[in-house]
Design a protein around this motif. Structure first.
Motif, PDB file in Angstrom:
ATOM      1  N   UNK A  96      35.891 -42.332  23.362  1.00 37.39           N
ATOM      2  CA  UNK A  96      34.749 -43.216  23.181  1.00 37.39           C
ATOM      3  C   UNK A  96      33.566 -42.429  22.627  1.00 37.39           C
ATOM      4  N   UNK A  97      32.976 -42.974  21.574  1.00 40.27           N
ATOM      5  CA  UNK A  97      31.776 -42.386  20.968  1.00 40.27           C
ATOM      6  C   UNK A  97      30.682 -43.433  21.073  1.00 40.27           C
ATOM      7  N   UNK A  98      29.798 -43.259  22.063  1.00 44.13           N
ATOM      8  CA  UNK A  98      28.718 -44.211  22.319  1.00 44.13           C
ATOM      9  C   UNK A  98      27.404 -43.581  21.891  1.00 44.13           C
ATOM     10  N   UNK A  99      26.765 -44.159  20.894  1.00 46.41           N
ATOM     11  CA  UNK A  99      25.573 -43.548  20.300  1.00 46.41           C
ATOM     12  C   UNK A  99      24.312 -43.841  21.105  1.00 46.41           C
ATOM     13  N   UNK A 100      23.523 -42.805  21.271  1.00 43.91           N
ATOM     14  CA  UNK A 100      22.152 -42.928  21.740  1.00 43.91           C
ATOM     15  C   UNK A 100      21.245 -42.516  20.582  1.00 43.91           C
ATOM     16  N   UNK A 101      20.557 -43.481  20.020  1.00 42.94           N
ATOM     17  CA  UNK A 101      19.695 -43.184  18.877  1.00 42.94           C
ATOM     18  C   UNK A 101      18.459 -42.442  19.374  1.00 42.94           C
ATOM     19  N   UNK A 102      18.274 -41.238  18.889  1.00 43.16           N
ATOM     20  CA  UNK A 102      17.151 -40.389  19.289  1.00 43.16           C
ATOM     21  C   UNK A 102      15.899 -40.745  18.501  1.00 43.16           C
ATOM     22  N   UNK A 103      16.055 -40.938  17.196  1.00 39.28           N
ATOM     23  CA  UNK A 103      14.921 -41.332  16.357  1.00 39.28           C
ATOM     24  C   UNK A 103      15.025 -42.823  16.059  1.00 39.28           C
ATOM     25  N   UNK A 104      14.442 -43.613  16.941  1.00 35.47           N
ATOM     26  CA  UNK A 104      14.524 -45.064  16.794  1.00 35.47           C
ATOM     27  C   UNK A 104      13.647 -45.589  15.664  1.00 35.47           C
TER      28      UNK A 104
ATOM     29  N   UNK B  13      17.526 -34.729  14.601  1.00 36.63           N
ATOM     30  CA  UNK B  13      18.583 -35.509  15.258  1.00 36.63           C
ATOM     31  C   UNK B  13      18.271 -36.995  15.144  1.00 36.63           C
ATOM     32  N   UNK B  14      19.234 -37.746  14.634  1.00 34.94           N
ATOM     33  CA  UNK B  14      19.116 -39.199  14.574  1.00 34.94           C
ATOM     34  C   UNK B  14      19.802 -39.860  15.760  1.00 34.94           C
ATOM     35  N   UNK B  15      20.985 -39.370  16.136  1.00 35.65           N
ATOM     36  CA  UNK B  15      21.707 -39.947  17.273  1.00 35.65           C
ATOM     37  C   UNK B  15      22.583 -38.884  17.920  1.00 35.65           C
TER      38      UNK B  15
END
Length: 237
Positions: free
Chosen positions: A110-118, A149-151
Motif C-alpha cells: 500500500x502506498x498512501x500519500x500524505x501531501x506535504x506541500x498542499x 518534498x511534495x508528498x
C-alpha cells in the motif's frame, strides 16, 4: 524492453501510451529504447525516463545528459529510473536516488500519500490517494540544494521492508528539484517513485499530476498540458 511480470514495468506500453497522450495534449514527442543522443536532447525541453536502473551511463551518455541539464533541460524520473551504481551522482541531477543491488523497496504494498506541500498545483487531488504499488526507502539525497518534498509515504510493512528494518519509515516519494550545474543554467526535475504497477500511470488522479509535473519540469505553465484545447479545425469550403 520489459523486466517484470504482466502489468509491471511495461516500458513499451508506456512509450506507446504516453507518446499518444502527450501528442494529443499539444506536445511534440519523440521517444526510444535507447538513451537519447546529444542531437536529440538539443531539441528537447523535458526528458521523461521510465526505465529501471537507468543510472548506468556510458561516458558519452553521461556527457550528453550533463550538457542537457547544464543548459537547463528538464528531467522527469518515474519509479526506479533513478536507481544505479552511483546514487550520489544521480541525486546531483534529480535530488534523490537509490543504489542498485541494495534492498531498498517494499515490493507490492500500500502506498498512501500524505501531501506535504498542499499549495503545490502539481499535487491537486493527490492528498489521501492510496495505490497498490511499490515504494522506496534507504535513499541518497542531494543536500545543497535539497529536494522540495511534495508528498511522502509511510513505508508499508511488507516482508521486504520489515526484514530490512524500514517498515513504518516516512519517506518522500514525490518531489521537485531545482538546481544549477556549475557554469550552467537553472534546471528542474520532477520525480514520482511509483509506477511499478503500470495501470497506476493512467489513474485518473495520477495522470493529471504527471502531466503537471512534466510541464513544470519543462519550464512551462504547470497546467499547460492538462488544460490543453486543440485548435478548431479550419472552416470547410
Amino acid at each position: 524492453l520489459k523486466t517484470h511480470g504482466p502489468g509491471q514495468h511495461d516500458y513499451p506500453q508506456f512509450l506507446a501510451d504516453f507518446s499518444k497522450i502527450l501528442t494529443e495534449k499539444g506536445a511534440v514527442v519523440d521517444g526510444s529504447y535507447h538513451a537519447p543522443f546529444a542531437e536529440e536532447l538539443a531539441k528537447t525541453d523535458v526528458m521523461i525516463i521510465f526505465k529501471g536502473d537507468a543510472g548506468y551511463f556510458t561516458p558519452s551518455e553521461k556527457a550528453a545528459l550533463e550538457a542537457y541539464v547544464k543548459r537547463g533541460g528538464g528531467l522527469v524520473m518515474l519509479h526506479d529510473s533513478m536507481c544505479g551504481p552511483d546514487p550520489e551522482y544521480m541525486a546531483s541531477l534529480v535530488g534523490g536516488a537509490k543504489k542498485h543491488g541494495e534492498v531498498n523497496y517494499t515490493l507490492e504494498g500500500t502506498v498512501a500519500y500524505n501531501v506535504v506541500d498542499k499549495s503545490s498545483p502539481i499535487m491537486a487531488g493527490i492528498d489521501g490517494l492510496s495505490l497498490h504499488d511499490e515504494s522506496f526507502y534507504k535513499m541518497t539525497w542531494a543536500k545543497s540544494p535539497a529536494i522540495h518534498v511534495l508528498a511522502s509515504v509511510k513505508t508499508d510493512s511488507t516482508p521486504t521492508a520489515v526484514k530490512a528494518g524500514h517498515a513504518g519509515e516516512v519517506v518522500p516519494q514525490i518531489w521537485t528539484y531545482e538546481h544549477t550545474l556549475a557554469g550552467g543554467q537553472p534546471a528542474r526535475a520532477f520525480v514520482w517513485m511509483q509506477g511499478h504497477e503500470y495501470k497506476n500511470m493512467t489513474d485518473p488522479k495520477v495522470l493529471p499530476m504527471l502531466l503537471r509535473g512534466i510541464a513544470w519540469a519543462g519550464k512551462k505553465p504547470v497546467n499547460e498540458l492538462v488544460d490543453y484545447k486543440p485548435p478548431a479545425p479550419p472552416p470547410r469550403g
